[in-house]
Design a protein around this motif. Sequence first.
Motif, short mmCIF file in Angstrom:
data_model
loop_
_atom_site.label_atom_id
_atom_site.label_comp_id
_atom_site.label_asym_id
_atom_site.label_seq_id
_atom_site.Cartn_x
_atom_site.Cartn_y
_atom_site.Cartn_z
N THR A 34 0.85 -1.19 0.00
CA THR A 34 0.00 0.00 0.00
C THR A 34 0.88 1.23 0.00
OG1 THR A 34 -1.69 -1.16 1.30
CG2 THR A 34 -1.87 1.23 1.17
N ASN A 35 1.91 1.23 0.85
CA ASN A 35 2.78 2.40 0.93
C ASN A 35 3.59 2.58 -0.34
OD1 ASN A 35 3.52 4.54 2.83
ND2 ASN A 35 5.59 3.73 2.54
N LEU A 36 4.08 1.47 -0.88
CA LEU A 36 4.91 1.58 -2.09
C LEU A 36 4.11 2.16 -3.26
CD1 LEU A 36 7.64 1.09 -3.49
CD2 LEU A 36 6.80 -1.20 -4.11
N ARG A 37 2.87 1.70 -3.40
CA ARG A 37 2.09 2.17 -4.55
C ARG A 37 1.87 3.68 -4.47
NH1 ARG A 37 -3.91 -0.30 -3.13
NH2 ARG A 37 -4.57 1.36 -1.75
N ASN A 38 1.88 4.22 -3.26
CA ASN A 38 1.64 5.65 -3.12
C ASN A 38 2.91 6.48 -3.28
OD1 ASN A 38 -1.05 5.13 -2.75
ND2 ASN A 38 -0.90 5.02 -0.53
N VAL A 39 4.04 5.89 -2.94
CA VAL A 39 5.28 6.67 -3.00
C VAL A 39 6.00 6.51 -4.34
CG1 VAL A 39 6.91 4.97 -2.04
CG2 VAL A 39 7.21 7.36 -1.50
N LEU A 40 5.81 5.36 -4.99
CA LEU A 40 6.63 5.03 -6.15
C LEU A 40 6.49 6.00 -7.33
CD1 LEU A 40 8.68 3.22 -7.52
CD2 LEU A 40 6.87 1.57 -8.00
N PRO A 41 5.27 6.35 -7.75
CA PRO A 41 5.20 7.26 -8.91
C PRO A 41 5.94 8.57 -8.68
CG PRO A 41 3.07 6.24 -8.51
CD PRO A 41 3.93 5.89 -7.33
N GLU A 42 5.85 9.08 -7.46
CA GLU A 42 6.50 10.37 -7.18
C GLU A 42 8.02 10.25 -7.19
OE1 GLU A 42 5.14 13.06 -3.95
OE2 GLU A 42 3.58 11.55 -3.70
N ILE A 43 8.53 9.26 -6.51
CA ILE A 43 9.99 9.18 -6.40
C ILE A 43 10.61 8.78 -7.74
CG2 ILE A 43 10.09 6.76 -5.55
CD1 ILE A 43 12.30 7.70 -3.65
N TYR A 44 9.88 7.98 -8.49
CA TYR A 44 10.36 7.60 -9.82
C TYR A 44 10.46 8.85 -10.71
CZ TYR A 44 10.48 5.26 -14.39
OH TYR A 44 10.82 4.83 -15.64
N ALA A 45 9.43 9.69 -10.64
CA ALA A 45 9.44 10.93 -11.45
C ALA A 45 10.56 11.86 -10.99
CB ALA A 45 8.08 11.61 -11.35
N GLU A 46 10.74 11.94 -9.68
CA GLU A 46 11.75 12.86 -9.15
C GLU A 46 13.16 12.42 -9.52
OE1 GLU A 46 11.20 14.07 -5.12
OE2 GLU A 46 13.32 14.54 -4.84
N LEU A 47 13.42 11.13 -9.47
CA LEU A 47 14.77 10.63 -9.76
C LEU A 47 14.94 10.24 -11.23
CD1 LEU A 47 15.52 8.57 -6.52
CD2 LEU A 47 16.02 10.96 -7.03
N GLY A 48 13.90 10.36 -11.98
CA GLY A 48 14.00 10.16 -13.42
C GLY A 48 14.29 8.73 -13.82
N GLY A 49 14.02 7.79 -12.93
CA GLY A 49 14.27 6.39 -13.27
C GLY A 49 15.73 6.07 -13.47
N ARG A 50 16.60 6.90 -12.86
CA ARG A 50 18.05 6.67 -13.03
C ARG A 50 18.60 5.84 -11.89
NH1 ARG A 50 17.42 11.99 -14.59
NH2 ARG A 50 17.82 12.70 -12.45
N ILE A 51 19.70 5.14 -12.20
CA ILE A 51 20.42 4.39 -11.17
C ILE A 51 21.87 4.84 -11.22
CG2 ILE A 51 21.27 2.10 -10.53
CD1 ILE A 51 18.63 0.98 -11.54
N PRO A 52 22.52 5.25 -10.16
CA PRO A 52 21.96 5.23 -8.81
C PRO A 52 21.06 6.46 -8.58
CG PRO A 52 24.22 6.01 -8.76
CD PRO A 52 23.92 5.66 -10.18
#
Lengths: 276, 260
Positions: free
Chosen positions: A258-276
């Motif tokens: 539940t928590n991941l589904r709510n945080v993931l779209p935002e953090i993915y957008a913020e970090l641009g899907g980059r590693i690291p």
Amino acid sequence: MVKIRELTAEEKAKPYSKYYYRPVDDPDPELMGLVGADRAMDPAQALYPEDIDRLLDPGYMEVETGWCNLPNGAGYICVNNKMPGVTVDMLDWWFAWHSLAGMHYGIWYPPGHFDITISEKDRARVLDPAVPIKEKIYGRTDHVVEDVGTGPEDIFIFFCHPAELGFDMDRFHPPNVAAVYGGYGLDMPQNAEPWQIRAPAIMCHFIREIPGGVEFRTRFWMGYTLIDRKPVMMLPYGVKVPAVAIQGLAEHNVREYTNLRNVLPEIYAELGGRIP
Amino acid sequence: MIKNIVMMSLPIDDIAEMERWYYRDHSSEIARRYGPWLQRHESYVALNAPADAREYGFYDWRVTETYWREVPEPGPKGAYCFTPAPVWNPIVACAVPAQPTEDFFGWDGFATDRACIRWYQIFRYPLGVRLEEGEDWYLNVHVPEVMKQPGLRRFFSHKAVKPPVPLPGMWHPDATPPDELMMVQWDRVSELWYDSFSAWRNAVIDDPPAYTPPEWATDPFYPHTIDRFPFFKPGVDLVSTFLLERPSDEFLRDTRYYLP
């Protein structure tokens, strides 16, 4: 009030540490009702790990969310977490990125995810841009410190390619499946004596795309391990996985996703899907 | 055919009571009840190894091997509970195929040559190591190097049977060996034979070959490991003892049955 691990100054300095301190979302109430302590499902409706390939069939199983002891003593968990707004690209990124630092893993579910480490070899592979993002999880071993319902545990997760888990790769394609993150693991209470029993389990997160997002069809088989691509029940005669451990993991699964589904779209957008 | 191995350690103060129980009660109960399924039921008394040979997770009492033509069903099945031991002692249990799965070295000698001491090792790959990765290092890297030990006479190994083999018989619910004294999750049983403890010391300590460490020995990701031979932490991932060639007890022929 659940206590979370205090971050180091270095961790706090990361711009995305804000996600760690954000209040955890309430777990999905419908799913929480289905995994309640008094709601053990009928084991006749459970999927056995030998039949894992059935997840590739269209539609749903009789029970998609529940938990029980199997007649052989093993523990069975299934949870269907719907994740609106989440894409497979996000999940592929998440399952690579979160392995790189304790705080990354903590963001997933701060009250229960305390730390993660991987080997030098696996770290190099996660960071290697030549390795496709979908493959960064295959063959990786994560050591997580996590409370899955019965106190902090040291858990070693051996992630596997879907073929190793038993999936028919001829049928392994959309719309049957979009991704699988799974493997087998060993866990023991944190700070247990190193010679103590290591509890085995097989884990499978089976992802399908649905309108507006994905669904996370999770299965756990506690008491089983994987040897030579075959599930093997490891419990000694007469031993049953305690119901409190099975139900606790089912409930934890609902909370963490539940928590991941709510945080993931935002953090993915913020970090641009980059590693690291 | 399955060989079940039980390696046991014991404080010396308990040996009189435990030997009496082992002969009079426990081995008799096993032989009497399960003799029809057993081909062999033998025990070896551990040798009084010198201090440096005890640094490898040494178990100091006995190794008992039971060879099962067929393993009877677990559970009571008409038998009483096992008579409880007067004290509970550390136990390691493992089932392997009766014949070694790998015979590495020394098969081309003769049994009539010099007698040997057997370094009897039971081990598992450390936490965090996949079975197939551990096996790859052990079989393809480590074993060829161990075979260069000066004075090694014999070297073979059994891959542990998985899932664990359920054995017959029941302990009383109020008199069950405590979990903290039992180690049951193992990957292999290997035997290395030498002429004597002096030969063992020379091969293992004074003049060993060069060994290639596994990944787990150098990466701190892996807990509870050591960076030197045998690369398994004693008492955690390795236990061992030293035995002679011939069992000290053959219970199927030696036991005089007097139980109901």
